[in-house]
Design a protein around this motif. Sequence first.
Motif, PDB file in Angstrom:
ATOM      1  N   ASP A  21      31.126  37.613  37.102  1.00 21.79           N
ATOM      2  CA  ASP A  21      31.991  38.654  36.565  1.00 21.79           C
ATOM      3  C   ASP A  21      33.767  38.176  37.035  1.00 21.79           C
ATOM      4  OD1 ASP A  21      30.134  39.762  35.173  1.00 21.79           O
ATOM      5  OD2 ASP A  21      29.808  41.298  36.597  1.00 21.79           O
ATOM      6  N   LYS A  22      34.474  38.050  36.068  1.00 21.39           N
ATOM      7  CA  LYS A  22      35.920  37.888  36.457  1.00 21.39           C
ATOM      8  C   LYS A  22      36.810  39.178  35.856  1.00 21.39           C
ATOM      9  CE  LYS A  22      36.213  33.069  36.311  1.00 21.39           C
ATOM     10  NZ  LYS A  22      36.839  31.900  35.670  1.00 21.39           N
ATOM     11  N   GLU A  23      37.481  39.661  36.705  1.00 21.71           N
ATOM     12  CA  GLU A  23      38.513  40.643  36.119  1.00 21.71           C
ATOM     13  C   GLU A  23      39.978  40.368  36.405  1.00 21.71           C
ATOM     14  OE1 GLU A  23      39.290  44.476  34.542  1.00 21.71           O
ATOM     15  OE2 GLU A  23      36.983  43.626  34.644  1.00 21.71           O
ATOM     16  N   ASN A  24      40.534  40.700  35.507  1.00 23.96           N
ATOM     17  CA  ASN A  24      42.149  40.388  35.842  1.00 23.96           C
ATOM     18  C   ASN A  24      42.768  41.695  36.244  1.00 23.96           C
ATOM     19  OD1 ASN A  24      42.422  37.737  35.303  1.00 23.96           O
ATOM     20  ND2 ASN A  24      42.532  37.954  33.110  1.00 23.96           N
ATOM     21  N   VAL A  25      43.478  41.809  37.250  1.00 19.92           N
ATOM     22  CA  VAL A  25      44.418  43.068  37.743  1.00 19.92           C
ATOM     23  C   VAL A  25      45.606  42.754  38.278  1.00 19.92           C
ATOM     24  CG1 VAL A  25      42.073  44.293  38.124  1.00 19.92           C
ATOM     25  CG2 VAL A  25      43.138  42.915  40.023  1.00 19.92           C
ATOM     26  N   THR A  26      46.265  43.805  38.227  1.00 21.27           N
ATOM     27  CA  THR A  26      47.604  43.561  39.128  1.00 21.27           C
ATOM     28  C   THR A  26      47.456  43.888  40.560  1.00 21.27           C
ATOM     29  OG1 THR A  26      48.519  45.649  38.637  1.00 21.27           O
ATOM     30  CG2 THR A  26      49.162  43.890  36.943  1.00 21.27           C
ATOM     31  N   LEU A  27      48.479  43.662  41.408  1.00 24.24           N
ATOM     32  CA  LEU A  27      48.339  44.072  42.626  1.00 24.24           C
ATOM     33  C   LEU A  27      48.533  45.351  42.980  1.00 24.24           C
ATOM     34  CD1 LEU A  27      50.233  40.831  44.619  1.00 24.24           C
ATOM     35  CD2 LEU A  27      47.901  41.468  44.363  1.00 24.24           C
ATOM     36  N   GLU A  28      49.339  45.880  41.939  1.00 20.17           N
ATOM     37  CA  GLU A  28      49.493  47.390  42.051  1.00 20.17           C
ATOM     38  C   GLU A  28      48.250  48.273  41.878  1.00 20.17           C
ATOM     39  OE1 GLU A  28      52.717  50.668  40.211  1.00 20.17           O
ATOM     40  OE2 GLU A  28      52.402  49.035  39.308  1.00 20.17           O
ATOM     41  N   GLU A  29      47.275  47.663  40.930  1.00 22.04           N
ATOM     42  CA  GLU A  29      46.041  48.227  40.574  1.00 22.04           C
ATOM     43  C   GLU A  29      45.157  48.047  42.075  1.00 22.04           C
ATOM     44  OE1 GLU A  29      44.581  46.325  37.468  1.00 22.04           O
ATOM     45  OE2 GLU A  29      46.095  47.151  35.737  1.00 22.04           O
ATOM     46  N   LEU A  30      45.368  47.202  42.874  1.00 23.23           N
ATOM     47  CA  LEU A  30      44.936  47.278  44.172  1.00 23.23           C
ATOM     48  C   LEU A  30      45.138  47.799  45.230  1.00 23.23           C
ATOM     49  CD1 LEU A  30      43.872  43.243  43.979  1.00 23.23           C
ATOM     50  CD2 LEU A  30      42.158  45.304  43.343  1.00 23.23           C
ATOM     51  N   GLY A  31      46.211  48.662  44.978  1.00 26.84           N
ATOM     52  CA  GLY A  31      46.809  49.337  45.911  1.00 26.84           C
ATOM     53  C   GLY A  31      47.857  48.649  47.062  1.00 26.84           C
ATOM     54  N   TYR A  32      48.527  47.597  46.452  1.00 27.66           N
ATOM     55  CA  TYR A  32      49.231  46.747  47.380  1.00 27.66           C
ATOM     56  C   TYR A  32      50.426  47.576  47.844  1.00 27.66           C
ATOM     57  CZ  TYR A  32      51.586  42.117  48.454  1.00 27.66           C
ATOM     58  OH  TYR A  32      52.006  41.042  48.966  1.00 27.66           O
ATOM     59  N   GLU A  33      50.869  47.420  49.094  1.00 26.09           N
ATOM     60  CA  GLU A  33      52.023  47.970  49.865  1.00 26.09           C
ATOM     61  C   GLU A  33      52.244  47.467  51.101  1.00 26.09           C
ATOM     62  OE1 GLU A  33      49.057  51.565  51.622  1.00 26.09           O
ATOM     63  OE2 GLU A  33      49.962  51.853  49.712  1.00 26.09           O
ATOM     64  N   TYR A  34      53.429  48.115  51.618  1.00 24.50           N
ATOM     65  CA  TYR A  34      53.577  47.439  52.962  1.00 24.50           C
ATOM     66  C   TYR A  34      52.863  48.252  54.102  1.00 24.50           C
ATOM     67  CZ  TYR A  34      57.949  45.036  51.648  1.00 24.50           C
ATOM     68  OH  TYR A  34      58.755  44.205  50.941  1.00 24.50           O
ATOM     69  N   LYS A  35      52.273  47.475  55.060  1.00 23.19           N
ATOM     70  CA  LYS A  35      51.666  48.014  55.859  1.00 23.19           C
ATOM     71  C   LYS A  35      52.569  48.874  56.915  1.00 23.19           C
ATOM     72  CE  LYS A  35      48.268  46.603  59.189  1.00 23.19           C
ATOM     73  NZ  LYS A  35      47.622  45.481  59.991  1.00 23.19           N
ATOM     74  N   ASN A  36      53.650  48.534  57.334  1.00 20.49           N
ATOM     75  CA  ASN A  36      54.629  49.639  58.057  1.00 20.49           C
ATOM     76  C   ASN A  36      56.144  49.208  57.792  1.00 20.49           C
ATOM     77  OD1 ASN A  36      55.721  51.176  59.846  1.00 20.49           O
ATOM     78  ND2 ASN A  36      54.509  50.983  61.608  1.00 20.49           N
ATOM     79  N   ILE A  37      56.685  49.622  56.905  1.00 13.65           N
ATOM     80  CA  ILE A  37      58.083  49.189  56.365  1.00 13.65           C
ATOM     81  C   ILE A  37      58.918  49.708  57.465  1.00 13.65           C
ATOM     82  CG2 ILE A  37      58.420  51.205  55.064  1.00 13.65           C
ATOM     83  CD1 ILE A  37      59.772  49.496  52.783  1.00 13.65           C
ATOM     84  N   ASP A  38      58.965  50.814  57.935  1.00 19.94           N
ATOM     85  CA  ASP A  38      59.965  51.258  58.997  1.00 19.94           C
ATOM     86  C   ASP A  38      59.998  50.404  60.404  1.00 19.94           C
ATOM     87  OD1 ASP A  38      60.718  53.353  57.458  1.00 19.94           O
ATOM     88  OD2 ASP A  38      58.937  54.647  58.135  1.00 19.94           O
ATOM     89  N   LYS A  39      58.692  49.856  60.662  1.00 23.43           N
ATOM     90  CA  LYS A  39      58.753  49.091  61.949  1.00 23.43           C
ATOM     91  C   LYS A  39      59.313  47.840  61.673  1.00 23.43           C
ATOM     92  CE  LYS A  39      55.449  46.790  64.886  1.00 23.43           C
ATOM     93  NZ  LYS A  39      53.808  46.720  65.020  1.00 23.43           N
ATOM     94  N   VAL A  40      59.347  47.185  60.425  1.00 25.95           N
ATOM     95  CA  VAL A  40      59.870  45.853  60.094  1.00 25.95           C
ATOM     96  C   VAL A  40      61.193  46.195  60.038  1.00 25.95           C
ATOM     97  CG1 VAL A  40      60.065  44.119  58.109  1.00 25.95           C
ATOM     98  CG2 VAL A  40      57.837  45.192  59.044  1.00 25.95           C
ATOM     99  N   VAL A  41      61.803  47.371  59.409  1.00 31.46           N
ATOM    100  CA  VAL A  41      63.399  47.507  59.418  1.00 31.46           C
ATOM    101  C   VAL A  41      63.809  47.765  60.517  1.00 31.46           C
ATOM    102  CG1 VAL A  41      64.857  49.312  58.372  1.00 31.46           C
ATOM    103  CG2 VAL A  41      63.107  48.367  56.892  1.00 31.46           C
ATOM    104  N   LYS A  42      63.224  48.462  61.490  1.00 27.78           N
ATOM    105  CA  LYS A  42      63.831  48.706  62.842  1.00 27.78           C
ATOM    106  C   LYS A  42      63.572  47.271  63.495  1.00 27.78           C
ATOM    107  CE  LYS A  42      62.748  51.439  67.035  1.00 27.78           C
ATOM    108  NZ  LYS A  42      62.911  50.467  68.339  1.00 27.78           N
TER     109      LYS A  42
END
Length: 158
Positions: A95-116
């Motif tokens: 089976d093949k399924e086309n999805v966007t990364l948003e549908e997979l829950g794509y997010e930053y792991k720790n944005i505040d740590k990277v900004v700091k």
Amino acid sequence: MAQSKRRISRKKRRQQKRILTLVGIIFGALILILGGTYLYLNRYISKYPENKVADNIYVGPIAAGNMTKAELKDAMTAHLETKKATKVTLKIDSDKENVTLEELGYEYKNIDKVVKEAFSYGKEGSIWDRYRQLKKIKKEKLVISENYALNSEVATAV
């Protein structure tokens, strides 16, 4: 005999006085050199603004130089939104399924740590460490990696 003892003691006193004078001059010169070095380093470091990221620092492909924390966080969020629109093909058995990364829950792991990390580079530590860090990024850019993660609950649901 008494005169020879006086001569020896006079010689010793003169010699001690010379040694003390020499030690004083060396100590004074050392203080001047260290003070001048500290002033030079402090002046160099003070050229960089305290409320902005130093030049030549990148977070992934984002040029973070001269950005405030809020501006960098907004730029990273906007970059994440463009990445979320990327389509991927999932293949499970036949089976093949086309999805966007948003549908997979794509997010930053720790944005505040990277900004700091980007914001504090060249601003924390001893004056010697800050000077070395700022000189280093003047020669070559520093790229801080973005940490992405997939939300396992959302990805499993797809």
